[in-house]
Write a protein that holds these residues in place. Sequence first.
Motif, mmCIF file in Angstrom:
data_model
loop_
_atom_site.group_PDB
_atom_site.id
_atom_site.type_symbol
_atom_site.label_atom_id
_atom_site.label_comp_id
_atom_site.label_asym_id
_atom_site.label_seq_id
_atom_site.Cartn_x
_atom_site.Cartn_y
_atom_site.Cartn_z
ATOM 1 N N MET A 48 1.978 9.254 -8.219
ATOM 2 C CA MET A 48 1.781 7.900 -8.897
ATOM 3 C C MET A 48 3.040 7.146 -8.681
ATOM 4 S SD MET A 48 -1.021 8.976 -11.795
ATOM 5 C CE MET A 48 -0.838 7.177 -12.404
ATOM 6 N N LEU A 49 3.952 7.781 -9.006
ATOM 7 C CA LEU A 49 5.361 6.991 -9.154
ATOM 8 C C LEU A 49 5.756 6.418 -7.758
ATOM 9 C CD1 LEU A 49 7.276 9.150 -11.571
ATOM 10 C CD2 LEU A 49 6.268 7.034 -12.208
ATOM 11 N N VAL A 50 5.611 7.266 -6.795
ATOM 12 C CA VAL A 50 5.847 6.850 -5.320
ATOM 13 C C VAL A 50 4.872 5.732 -5.029
ATOM 14 C CG1 VAL A 50 5.532 7.538 -2.995
ATOM 15 C CG2 VAL A 50 6.530 9.236 -4.449
ATOM 16 N N PHE A 51 3.615 5.815 -5.561
ATOM 17 C CA PHE A 51 2.639 4.644 -5.168
ATOM 18 C C PHE A 51 3.180 3.318 -5.797
ATOM 19 C CE2 PHE A 51 -1.100 2.131 -6.714
ATOM 20 C CZ PHE A 51 -1.518 1.787 -5.184
ATOM 21 N N LEU A 52 3.788 3.639 -7.113
ATOM 22 C CA LEU A 52 4.025 2.409 -7.809
ATOM 23 C C LEU A 52 5.173 1.483 -7.292
ATOM 24 C CD1 LEU A 52 3.692 3.316 -11.576
ATOM 25 C CD2 LEU A 52 2.176 1.830 -9.960
ATOM 26 N N ALA A 53 6.319 2.543 -6.615
ATOM 27 C CA ALA A 53 7.481 2.399 -5.858
ATOM 28 C C ALA A 53 6.883 1.258 -4.594
ATOM 29 C CB ALA A 53 8.359 3.277 -5.715
ATOM 30 N N ALA A 54 6.028 1.852 -4.066
ATOM 31 C CA ALA A 54 5.337 1.276 -2.525
ATOM 32 C C ALA A 54 4.835 -0.054 -3.009
ATOM 33 C CB ALA A 54 4.512 2.163 -2.002
ATOM 34 N N VAL A 55 4.107 -0.311 -3.945
ATOM 35 C CA VAL A 55 3.513 -1.639 -4.458
ATOM 36 C C VAL A 55 4.962 -2.473 -4.598
ATOM 37 C CG1 VAL A 55 2.263 -2.827 -6.119
ATOM 38 C CG2 VAL A 55 1.316 -0.912 -5.159
ATOM 39 N N VAL A 56 5.868 -2.049 -5.483
ATOM 40 C CA VAL A 56 6.894 -3.010 -5.720
ATOM 41 C C VAL A 56 7.718 -3.559 -4.460
ATOM 42 C CG1 VAL A 56 9.183 -3.002 -6.895
ATOM 43 C CG2 VAL A 56 7.207 -2.057 -8.021
ATOM 44 N N ALA A 57 7.709 -2.407 -3.618
ATOM 45 C CA ALA A 57 8.537 -2.769 -2.304
ATOM 46 C C ALA A 57 7.720 -3.596 -1.358
ATOM 47 C CB ALA A 57 8.852 -1.418 -1.668
ATOM 48 N N MET A 58 6.471 -3.560 -1.247
ATOM 49 C CA MET A 58 5.747 -4.484 -0.596
ATOM 50 C C MET A 58 5.802 -5.928 -1.166
ATOM 51 S SD MET A 58 2.211 -2.426 0.604
ATOM 52 C CE MET A 58 2.232 -0.766 1.439
ATOM 53 N N ILE A 65 4.253 -1.305 6.556
ATOM 54 C CA ILE A 65 3.940 -0.046 7.524
ATOM 55 C C ILE A 65 5.351 0.702 7.084
ATOM 56 C CG2 ILE A 65 3.778 0.878 9.554
ATOM 57 C CD1 ILE A 65 1.505 -0.637 8.590
ATOM 58 N N LEU A 66 6.507 0.171 7.226
ATOM 59 C CA LEU A 66 7.880 0.955 6.587
ATOM 60 C C LEU A 66 7.700 1.570 5.334
ATOM 61 C CD1 LEU A 66 10.588 -1.539 8.186
ATOM 62 C CD2 LEU A 66 9.726 0.431 9.187
ATOM 63 N N VAL A 67 7.045 0.902 4.412
ATOM 64 C CA VAL A 67 7.005 1.410 2.876
ATOM 65 C C VAL A 67 6.109 2.452 2.843
ATOM 66 C CG1 VAL A 67 6.348 0.702 0.632
ATOM 67 C CG2 VAL A 67 7.704 -1.030 1.952
ATOM 68 N N THR A 68 4.759 2.293 3.666
ATOM 69 C CA THR A 68 3.973 3.333 3.667
ATOM 70 C C THR A 68 4.390 4.751 4.573
ATOM 71 O OG1 THR A 68 1.937 1.516 3.913
ATOM 72 C CG2 THR A 68 1.326 4.098 4.462
ATOM 73 N N VAL A 69 5.034 4.503 5.415
ATOM 74 C CA VAL A 69 5.555 5.676 6.180
ATOM 75 C C VAL A 69 6.615 6.318 5.285
ATOM 76 C CG1 VAL A 69 7.025 6.566 8.050
ATOM 77 C CG2 VAL A 69 5.162 4.673 8.562
#
Length: 265
Positions: A48-58, A65-69
């Motif tokens: 969940m923390l990884v997912f939140l970090a990905a949302v913030v990065a997007m 795509i870079l964030v998702t990979v």
Amino acid sequence: QNRIVLHNTEDREEKDMIYILAAVFFLLLLIVGGDRGAVSLITLVGNMLVFLAAVVAMAARIHPILVTVAGSVAVNCITILYQNGTGKKSISALLSVGAVMLALLVFVFWIGGKMHIGGLNEIDMKSDLSLYYSFNIHVDMRMVCISMIIIGLLGAVMDSAVAISSSIYEVYDNNPDLGTKELFESGIAMGKDVMATTLNTLNFAYIGEALMLILYLRQYHYSLVSMLNAKAFLQDFACIVISAIGCILVIPVCAGITAKILKEQ
């Protein structure tokens, strides 16, 4: 700037139900799972923390795509290596997931481009909430939608890979004299059972999510062709079908990699 105001739940009963559901989930996880349940809970929080970090990065306009990979690699390592250890079966599952994800990445891009998925669908555009949406958010929604497909694919492939590698490991642990071919064939046989249940799980997940959409389209007498070509239908359908393809492909890949790694010791 158009911004939707989210109203917090004021009903005390609704808040209590949220707490009750969370308590039941955590208690069952710890009681039934024991130490493994605690590890699974930590893994869930980490993902969940990884997912939140990905949302913030997007939101910070880093390419989705870079964030998702990067997020997928982190989730893969947390889920498989931390939760299941760093043994041969975990390494096999990790390599299998990586191979299938890389193989399907180009396919996902191609499908996403051809189907023109991404952004708001027809029903979203007709809803009252669309009046409050700002369309100038500087984020490529097609890339975000492709990222959603990749995340869904990752979850389905990881589930199948771990099940197959663990099954082959147990067969080998009880029958160490089996050769690579026999282990591979055992993995394929068990993978067929995993495939059947996983495909049904994906199917029911889509039906449960799209039930309101299907009823809406049926109520207003849309034809079957119109339903199949609707963007609202295609977005979820593409995610489910690509996840199913990944589940099928990972069976021979994981069976071969696991059998080879186990016999090399």
